[in-house]
Design a protein around this motif. Structure first.
Motif, PDB file in Angstrom:
ATOM      1  N   GLU A  91       2.955  13.000   5.296  1.00 49.77           N
ATOM      2  CA  GLU A  91       1.691  12.894   6.045  1.00 49.77           C
ATOM      3  C   GLU A  91       0.499  13.121   5.124  1.00 49.77           C
ATOM      4  O   GLU A  91      -0.516  12.413   5.210  1.00 49.77           O
ATOM      5  N   LYS A  92       0.601  14.106   4.232  1.00 49.73           N
ATOM      6  CA  LYS A  92      -0.477  14.363   3.281  1.00 49.73           C
ATOM      7  C   LYS A  92      -0.684  13.160   2.367  1.00 49.73           C
ATOM      8  O   LYS A  92      -1.825  12.742   2.101  1.00 49.73           O
ATOM      9  N   ILE A  93       0.417  12.591   1.895  1.00 52.25           N
ATOM     10  CA  ILE A  93       0.324  11.435   0.999  1.00 52.25           C
ATOM     11  C   ILE A  93      -0.314  10.258   1.720  1.00 52.25           C
ATOM     12  O   ILE A  93      -1.207   9.577   1.178  1.00 52.25           O
ATOM     13  N   ALA A  94       0.120  10.006   2.952  1.00 48.32           N
ATOM     14  CA  ALA A  94      -0.441   8.896   3.727  1.00 48.32           C
ATOM     15  C   ALA A  94      -1.936   9.089   3.969  1.00 48.32           C
ATOM     16  O   ALA A  94      -2.687   8.103   4.071  1.00 48.32           O
ATOM     17  N   ALA A  95      -2.378  10.331   4.044  1.00 48.36           N
ATOM     18  CA  ALA A  95      -3.795  10.630   4.268  1.00 48.36           C
ATOM     19  C   ALA A  95      -4.606  10.622   2.976  1.00 48.36           C
ATOM     20  O   ALA A  95      -5.817  10.864   3.006  1.00 48.36           O
ATOM     21  N   GLY A  96      -3.938  10.356   1.839  1.00 50.64           N
ATOM     22  CA  GLY A  96      -4.652  10.273   0.568  1.00 50.64           C
ATOM     23  C   GLY A  96      -4.553  11.500  -0.317  1.00 50.64           C
ATOM     24  O   GLY A  96      -5.054  11.498  -1.440  1.00 50.64           O
ATOM     25  N   ASP A  97      -3.883  12.551   0.176  1.00 54.88           N
ATOM     26  CA  ASP A  97      -3.746  13.773  -0.616  1.00 54.88           C
ATOM     27  C   ASP A  97      -2.402  13.747  -1.347  1.00 54.88           C
ATOM     28  O   ASP A  97      -1.447  14.434  -0.967  1.00 54.88           O
TER      29      ASP A  97
ATOM     30  N   GLN B 286       6.979  11.144 -13.321  1.00 55.38           N
ATOM     31  CA  GLN B 286       8.056  10.361 -12.709  1.00 55.38           C
ATOM     32  C   GLN B 286       7.998  10.459 -11.192  1.00 55.38           C
ATOM     33  O   GLN B 286       8.169   9.458 -10.485  1.00 55.38           O
ATOM     34  N   LEU B 287       7.766  11.643 -10.680  1.00 57.35           N
ATOM     35  CA  LEU B 287       7.657  11.817  -9.233  1.00 57.35           C
ATOM     36  C   LEU B 287       6.421  11.092  -8.696  1.00 57.35           C
ATOM     37  O   LEU B 287       6.480  10.443  -7.637  1.00 57.35           O
ATOM     38  N   ARG B 288       5.312  11.186  -9.408  1.00 57.18           N
ATOM     39  CA  ARG B 288       4.094  10.483  -8.969  1.00 57.18           C
ATOM     40  C   ARG B 288       4.313   8.972  -8.918  1.00 57.18           C
ATOM     41  O   ARG B 288       3.788   8.284  -8.040  1.00 57.18           O
ATOM     42  N   ASP B 289       5.086   8.446  -9.880  1.00 54.82           N
ATOM     43  CA  ASP B 289       5.328   7.004  -9.924  1.00 54.82           C
ATOM     44  C   ASP B 289       6.044   6.494  -8.675  1.00 54.82           C
ATOM     45  O   ASP B 289       6.028   5.293  -8.400  1.00 54.82           O
ATOM     46  N   ASN B 290       6.680   7.393  -7.937  1.00 54.11           N
ATOM     47  CA  ASN B 290       7.455   7.007  -6.753  1.00 54.11           C
ATOM     48  C   ASN B 290       6.909   7.615  -5.467  1.00 54.11           C
ATOM     49  O   ASN B 290       7.592   7.647  -4.436  1.00 54.11           O
ATOM     50  N   THR B 291       5.659   8.054  -5.531  1.00 58.54           N
ATOM     51  CA  THR B 291       5.067   8.813  -4.421  1.00 58.54           C
ATOM     52  C   THR B 291       5.268   8.153  -3.060  1.00 58.54           C
ATOM     53  O   THR B 291       5.696   8.798  -2.093  1.00 58.54           O
ATOM     54  N   PHE B 292       4.977   6.849  -2.950  1.00 61.40           N
ATOM     55  CA  PHE B 292       4.906   6.223  -1.631  1.00 61.40           C
ATOM     56  C   PHE B 292       6.277   5.898  -1.039  1.00 61.40           C
ATOM     57  O   PHE B 292       6.364   5.523   0.133  1.00 61.40           O
ATOM     58  N   THR B 293       7.343   6.075  -1.834  1.00 59.44           N
ATOM     59  CA  THR B 293       8.679   5.922  -1.245  1.00 59.44           C
ATOM     60  C   THR B 293       8.955   7.019  -0.215  1.00 59.44           C
ATOM     61  O   THR B 293       9.790   6.843   0.667  1.00 59.44           O
ATOM     62  N   LEU B 294       8.219   8.139  -0.331  1.00 61.63           N
ATOM     63  CA  LEU B 294       8.425   9.217   0.640  1.00 61.63           C
ATOM     64  C   LEU B 294       7.992   8.781   2.043  1.00 61.63           C
ATOM     65  O   LEU B 294       8.539   9.262   3.040  1.00 61.63           O
ATOM     66  N   LEU B 295       7.043   7.840   2.117  1.00 61.49           N
ATOM     67  CA  LEU B 295       6.623   7.334   3.425  1.00 61.49           C
ATOM     68  C   LEU B 295       7.758   6.556   4.081  1.00 61.49           C
ATOM     69  O   LEU B 295       7.953   6.630   5.301  1.00 61.49           O
ATOM     70  N   GLY B 296       8.496   5.801   3.283  1.00 57.89           N
ATOM     71  CA  GLY B 296       9.645   5.089   3.821  1.00 57.89           C
ATOM     72  C   GLY B 296      10.767   6.037   4.215  1.00 57.89           C
ATOM     73  O   GLY B 296      11.437   5.835   5.233  1.00 57.89           O
ATOM     74  N   GLN B 297      10.945   7.092   3.434  1.00 60.74           N
ATOM     75  CA  GLN B 297      12.057   8.005   3.695  1.00 60.74           C
ATOM     76  C   GLN B 297      11.951   8.675   5.063  1.00 60.74           C
ATOM     77  O   GLN B 297      12.956   8.836   5.752  1.00 60.74           O
ATOM     78  N   VAL B 298      10.747   9.046   5.461  1.00 63.99           N
ATOM     79  CA  VAL B 298      10.615   9.758   6.730  1.00 63.99           C
ATOM     80  C   VAL B 298      10.758   8.825   7.927  1.00 63.99           C
ATOM     81  O   VAL B 298      10.836   9.279   9.068  1.00 63.99           O
TER      82      VAL B 298
END
Length: 269
Positions: A148-154, A182-194
């Motif tokens: 949720e934080k990532i989706a909101a831009g944080d 390395q983790l930053r490079d894959n940040t938005f995959t967390l949106l798919g995971q949830v």
């Protein structure tokens, strides 16, 4: 880096070494670089093939769409192994990649010689944990909050919440720059995971695994991951378990020499 076309997607992978193939599947926010700390020792004995799952680096996914799921990743890994056309492979997965590898072994044991699961991610259903409640586990809920934080831009706040949920308060701040990137490079995959509706593990699932299996955990890992590991290990026939002293969830980075000793001993047996 090389690519192999599977299910209409160019799946990136890194390969080194010779001998029996060992296919390695990374976890959440990882990619084929996840295994870099253990490439050296493992490639002295094995042909190591580290994959990047669909939408992970070198891809730069925006988190939009419905093509990210456990089911898709399982299908892709199965197709990847089939296209390698090397005969039986050893399969090793960490965290989410451990869940994917577990499902590959459940569906296609004919492709595998041995299976290594490093703290597989997921939840247990009531057949394995009588105390299980409907809905996400506390860890899954914190990962959803990070998304949720990532989706909101944080992005930084989301990655901090994700990493600290697994490794403890302040862990993200202490993490060196290279693994952070390395983790930053894959940040938005967390949106798919949830969103991917990962099925929980059941007793029938565990009892269906017939491939010789090693479960590896970090002795210092907290929360639900050790419970999942030990419960599955108790219900997979003849499974072996090894705990890496002084290490947490990313045990292959924190204690690479010991991790490789355990893995290579199991594969040689």
């Amino acid at each position: 880096m090389q690519t192999l076309s599977v299910n209409g997607y160019d799946m990136a992978y890194f390969e080194a070494g010779q001998g029996q193939p060992l296919v390695c599947v990374h976890g959440s926010l990882g990619d084929f670089r996840t295994w870099s700390a253990v490439f050296g020792p493992l490639t002295r004995k094995r042909r190591v093939i580290a994959v990047s799952l669909r939408h992970f680096f070198p891809a730069h996914w925006d988190g939009i769409g419905d093509t990210y799921s456990i089911a898709q990743h399982v299908d892709d890994v199965i197709a990847f192994i089939e296209k390698l056309d090397t005969g039986l492979v050893d399969l090793m997965g960490h965290s989410r990649g451990g869940h994917v590898s577990f499902r590959v072994a459940q569906r296609r044991p004919d492709l595998l010689r041995k299976l290594i699961l490093a703290e597989p991610g997921g939840e247990l259903d009531a057949t394995l944990d009588p105390a299980a409640k409907p809905g996400p586990s506390p860890l899954a809920a914190r990962i959803a909050a990070a998304a949720e934080k990532i989706a909101a831009g944080d992005v930084e706040g989301g990655l901090t919440l994700f990493f600290d949920a697994i490794e403890g308060a302040g862990a993200w701040t202490r993490l060196p720059a290279a693994p952070k990137q390395q983790l930053r490079d894959n940040t938005f995959t967390l949106l798919g995971q949830v969103r991917d509706k990962r099925p929980p593990f059941s007793r029938a699932d565990a009892e269906a695994i017939k491939t010789p299996t090693l479960f590896i955990g970090g002795a210092d890992t907290k929360g639900s991951l050790p419970q999942v590991l030990h419960t599955l290990a108790a219900h997979v026939a003849d499974a072996k378990t090894a705990m890496i002293p002084g290490a947490g969830h990313w045990m292959f980075e924190q204690a690479p020499q010991k991790f490789c000793e355990v893995v290579l001993e199991f594969l040689a047996g």
